[in-house]
Design an enzyme around this catalytic site. Structure first.
Site, PDB file in Angstrom:
ATOM      1  N   THR A 135       6.191 -45.568  16.172  1.00 19.95           N
ATOM      2  CA  THR A 135       6.601 -45.456  17.371  1.00 19.95           C
ATOM      3  C   THR A 135       5.427 -45.780  18.308  1.00 19.95           C
ATOM      4  OG1 THR A 135       7.326 -44.107  19.182  1.00 19.95           O
ATOM      5  CG2 THR A 135       6.172 -43.147  17.336  1.00 19.95           C
ATOM      6  N   ASP A 136       5.827 -46.359  19.641  1.00 18.72           N
ATOM      7  CA  ASP A 136       4.685 -46.510  20.667  1.00 18.72           C
ATOM      8  C   ASP A 136       4.158 -45.443  21.261  1.00 18.72           C
ATOM      9  OD1 ASP A 136       7.205 -46.022  22.342  1.00 18.72           O
ATOM     10  OD2 ASP A 136       6.966 -47.856  23.370  1.00 18.72           O
ATOM     11  N   GLU A 137       5.065 -44.435  20.925  1.00 21.45           N
ATOM     12  CA  GLU A 137       4.330 -43.040  21.383  1.00 21.45           C
ATOM     13  C   GLU A 137       3.239 -42.577  20.950  1.00 21.45           C
ATOM     14  OE1 GLU A 137       7.422 -39.903  22.069  1.00 21.45           O
ATOM     15  OE2 GLU A 137       9.011 -41.257  21.692  1.00 21.45           O
ATOM     16  N   TYR A 160       5.180 -34.497  18.080  1.00 19.92           N
ATOM     17  CA  TYR A 160       6.089 -35.643  17.467  1.00 19.92           C
ATOM     18  C   TYR A 160       4.936 -36.683  17.204  1.00 19.92           C
ATOM     19  CZ  TYR A 160       8.753 -39.974  17.075  1.00 19.92           C
ATOM     20  OH  TYR A 160       9.247 -41.176  16.651  1.00 19.92           O
ATOM     21  N   LYS A 164       3.196 -38.845  13.981  1.00 18.46           N
ATOM     22  CA  LYS A 164       3.231 -39.898  13.635  1.00 18.46           C
ATOM     23  C   LYS A 164       2.157 -40.777  13.580  1.00 18.46           C
ATOM     24  CE  LYS A 164       6.753 -42.164  13.134  1.00 18.46           C
ATOM     25  NZ  LYS A 164       7.751 -42.116  12.012  1.00 18.46           N
ATOM     26  N   PRO A 297       6.980 -30.727  29.450  1.00 22.53           N
ATOM     27  CA  PRO A 297       5.753 -30.442  29.079  1.00 22.53           C
ATOM     28  C   PRO A 297       5.167 -31.894  28.690  1.00 22.53           C
ATOM     29  CG  PRO A 297       6.808 -28.785  28.038  1.00 22.53           C
ATOM     30  CD  PRO A 297       7.893 -29.846  28.338  1.00 22.53           C
TER      31      PRO A 297
HETATM   32  N1  LIG Z   1      14.858 -43.704  17.872  1.00 21.76           N
HETATM   33  C1  LIG Z   1      13.798 -44.380  18.634  1.00 21.76           C
HETATM   34  O1  LIG Z   1      13.976 -44.773  19.582  1.00 21.76           O
HETATM   35  C2  LIG Z   1      12.641 -44.666  17.644  1.00 21.76           C
HETATM   36  C3  LIG Z   1      11.606 -45.498  18.458  1.00 21.76           C
HETATM   37  C4  LIG Z   1      10.677 -45.816  17.732  1.00 21.76           C
HETATM   38  C5  LIG Z   1      10.237 -45.164  16.470  1.00 21.76           C
HETATM   39  N2  LIG Z   1      11.114 -44.707  15.797  1.00 21.76           N
HETATM   40  C6  LIG Z   1      10.876 -44.179  14.326  1.00 21.76           C
HETATM   41  O2  LIG Z   1      11.958 -44.438  13.448  1.00 21.76           O
HETATM   42  C7  LIG Z   1      12.352 -43.993  12.674  1.00 21.76           C
HETATM   43  C8  LIG Z   1      13.864 -43.512  12.685  1.00 21.76           C
HETATM   44  O3  LIG Z   1      14.265 -42.874  13.868  1.00 21.76           O
HETATM   45  P1  LIG Z   1      15.646 -42.450  14.142  1.00 21.76           P
HETATM   46  O4  LIG Z   1      15.976 -42.491  15.672  1.00 21.76           O
HETATM   47  O5  LIG Z   1      16.679 -43.272  13.282  1.00 21.76           O
HETATM   48  O6  LIG Z   1      15.739 -40.921  13.645  1.00 21.76           O
HETATM   49  P2  LIG Z   1      16.963 -39.904  13.306  1.00 21.76           P
HETATM   50  O7  LIG Z   1      16.433 -38.794  13.878  1.00 21.76           O
HETATM   51  O8  LIG Z   1      18.082 -40.746  13.996  1.00 21.76           O
HETATM   52  O9  LIG Z   1      17.095 -40.140  11.588  1.00 21.76           O
HETATM   53  C9  LIG Z   1      16.112 -39.389  11.038  1.00 21.76           C
HETATM   54  C10 LIG Z   1      16.590 -39.504   9.477  1.00 21.76           C
HETATM   55  O10 LIG Z   1      15.542 -39.006   8.364  1.00 21.76           O
HETATM   56  C11 LIG Z   1      16.070 -37.880   7.719  1.00 21.76           C
HETATM   57  N3  LIG Z   1      15.093 -37.076   7.340  1.00 21.76           N
HETATM   58  C12 LIG Z   1      14.498 -36.254   8.287  1.00 21.76           C
HETATM   59  N4  LIG Z   1      13.619 -35.351   7.411  1.00 21.76           N
HETATM   60  C13 LIG Z   1      13.637 -36.043   6.351  1.00 21.76           C
HETATM   61  C14 LIG Z   1      12.946 -35.680   5.020  1.00 21.76           C
HETATM   62  N5  LIG Z   1      12.092 -34.576   4.873  1.00 21.76           N
HETATM   63  N6  LIG Z   1      13.276 -36.279   3.875  1.00 21.76           N
HETATM   64  C15 LIG Z   1      14.342 -37.211   3.864  1.00 21.76           C
HETATM   65  N7  LIG Z   1      14.863 -37.473   5.060  1.00 21.76           N
HETATM   66  C16 LIG Z   1      14.509 -36.735   6.208  1.00 21.76           C
HETATM   67  C17 LIG Z   1      17.257 -37.323   8.726  1.00 21.76           C
HETATM   68  O11 LIG Z   1      18.328 -36.806   7.649  1.00 21.76           O
HETATM   69  C18 LIG Z   1      17.857 -38.435   9.284  1.00 21.76           C
HETATM   70  O12 LIG Z   1      18.788 -39.150   8.505  1.00 21.76           O
HETATM   71  C19 LIG Z   1      11.690 -42.638  12.709  1.00 21.76           C
HETATM   72  O13 LIG Z   1      10.414 -42.562  11.869  1.00 21.76           O
HETATM   73  C20 LIG Z   1      11.067 -42.583  14.081  1.00 21.76           C
HETATM   74  O14 LIG Z   1       9.610 -42.156  14.337  1.00 21.76           O
HETATM   75  C21 LIG Z   1      12.237 -44.329  16.406  1.00 21.76           C
END
Ligand SMILES: NC(=O)c1ccc[n+]([C@@H]2O[C@H](COP(=O)([O-])OP(=O)(O)OC[C@H]3O[C@@H](n4cnc5c(N)ncnc54)[C@H](O)[C@@H]3O)[C@@H](O)[C@H]2O)c1
Length: 342
Positions: A135-137, A160, A164, A297
């Site tokens: 993530t860009d965060e 978070y 990451k 926060p």
């Molecule tokens: N949503 C965004 O805007 C965004 C932006 C940038 C990066 N990301 C990254 O993209 C990835 C997916 O994000 P998302 O929004 O689809 O997340 P999400 O929370 O919708 O889905 C996460 C999935 O991971 C599974 N999971 C969680 N812990 C687990 C574990 N210990 N073992 C196996 N599975 C596990 C959950 O059951 C879920 O299906 C993440 O790595 C997140 O950091 C998301």
């Protein structure tokens, strides 16, 4: 059928489920293993389009569980990994960082180690690919000017993003230490169908349709760069197949909006598609439900990524305009909640 397979983790979540659905459609010769713990954020119904395919295999398990992960490598010949699984909600990480550390850091370590051992034993460590979705965060917060590049030092400001960033560092270390064929991508905020209800856009829509207050943190002037999930999936596909080993790629939508602008646009869409709910509360527009609440926060003020590297090197650019993508997204959630909210 060959037992060569792509391993996707966290594929029952928002981005992972969109990715799996498009991957299996685009690559009919591949098998795919989805390892997902099905936390509150995972939902197998997100995969209704592929659940019945013979070449799709769901494994209910934890990325941090070595036994489960090693067993997957024993049963399947894992050609590559796209690692989505994460605890992903910033607010939850502020309440309790432990699950974030376990899944995002330890889980990434377990997966890297299992892949390294399997691929070294087969003599394919430099060929098979490990793609970490980030993530860009990790870069921290911006003021009004400037954008994050791939060279911006990490400066995470909540648990978070700290986990990451830690995972990113671990992945990079497997390239420098073992020569493992890793790539990383850091995307801006995604939007689109199948996002968990807790996230900003589904929350705005749900609260509005329930005629409840729409909570906006602080002054609503925090800026995010919105990326349509389908465009992100295409970027991942390009990076996974053609990205250079050891490299990171930023992926952005080119759509910087304040949270308040975003909320106004969604309310305007709802005024168009669901005007009759408004009469119940004698409202003219869903905008009247917007309520400012105490800021989160450490709330990062602005994120914006410079994604010229992926555009230049891999020829990717987002295809879905913000207005069209958001309009379709609003309609998708309205349909999802239509029956519940009648
Ligand atoms: N949503 C965004 O805007 C965004 C932006 C940038 C990066 N990301 C990254 O993209 C990835 C997916 O994000 P998302 O929004 O689809 O997340 P999400 O929370 O919708 O889905 C996460 C999935 O991971 C599974 N999971 C969680 N812990 C687990 C574990 N210990 N073992 C196996 N599975 C596990 C959950 O059951 C879920 O299906 C993440 O790595 C997140 O950091 C998301």
């Amino acid at each position: 059928m060959s037992n060569k397979a792509l391993l996707v983790t966290g594929g029952a979540g928002f981005i992972g489920s969109n990715y799996i659905t498009s991957f299996l459609e685009k690559y009919p010769d591949w098998q795919l293993v989805n390892l997902d713990k099905l936390t509150y954020a995972g939902n197998v119904d997100n995969l209704s389009a592929v659940n019945d395919l013979d070449r799709y295999h769901f494994v209910h398990g934890d990325v941090a569980d070595e036994t489960v992960v090693n067993e997957i490598f024993r049963v399947f010949d894992i050609e590559g990994i796209i690692h989505f699984a994460a605890e992903s909600h910033v607010d939850k990480s502020i309440m309790d960082s432990n699950p974030f550390i376990l899944t995002n850091v330890l889980g990434t370590g377990v997966l890297l180690e299992a892949a390294r051992k399997d691929w070294e034993a087969k003599g394919v460590l430099k060929e098979r690919r490990f793609h970490h979705i980030s993530t860009d965060e990790v870069y921290g917060s911006l003021e009004a000017e400037g954008k994050f590049t791939e060279e911006t030092p990490y400066n995470p400001r909540n648990p978070y993003s700290a986990t990451k960033a830690a995972a990113n560092m671990l992945v990079k270390s497997y390239y420098t230490t073992y020569g493992m064929n890793v790539v990383l991508s850091s995307s801006s905020n995604n939007y689109g169908p199948r996002q968990h209800d807790e996230k900003l856009i589904p929350t705005i829509i749900r609260k509005a349709l329930s005629l409840e207050r729409i909570p906006i943190y602080g002054d609503g002037m925090n800026v995010r760069d919105w990326l349509y999930v389908g465009d992100h999936c295409q970027a991942i596909d390009r990076i996974f197949h053609d990205g250079e080993a050891g490299e990171s790629y930023n992926v952005g939508g080119g759509n910087e909006r304040t949270n308040l602008e975003l909320t106004h646009y969604i309310c305007d869409q709802l005024d168009r598609v669901k005007p009759h709910f408004l009469a119940e509360k004698d409202l003219q527009s869903y905008r009247e439900l917007i309520t400012f609440v105490d800021d989160r926060p450490g709330h990062d003020r602005r994120y914006a990524v410079d994604d010229s590297k992926i555009r230049r090197q891999l020829g990717w650019s987002p295809q879905v305009s913000y207005l069209d993508g958001l309009k379709d997204t609003v309609e998708w959630y309205v349909t999802k909640w239509e029956e519940v909210l009648q």
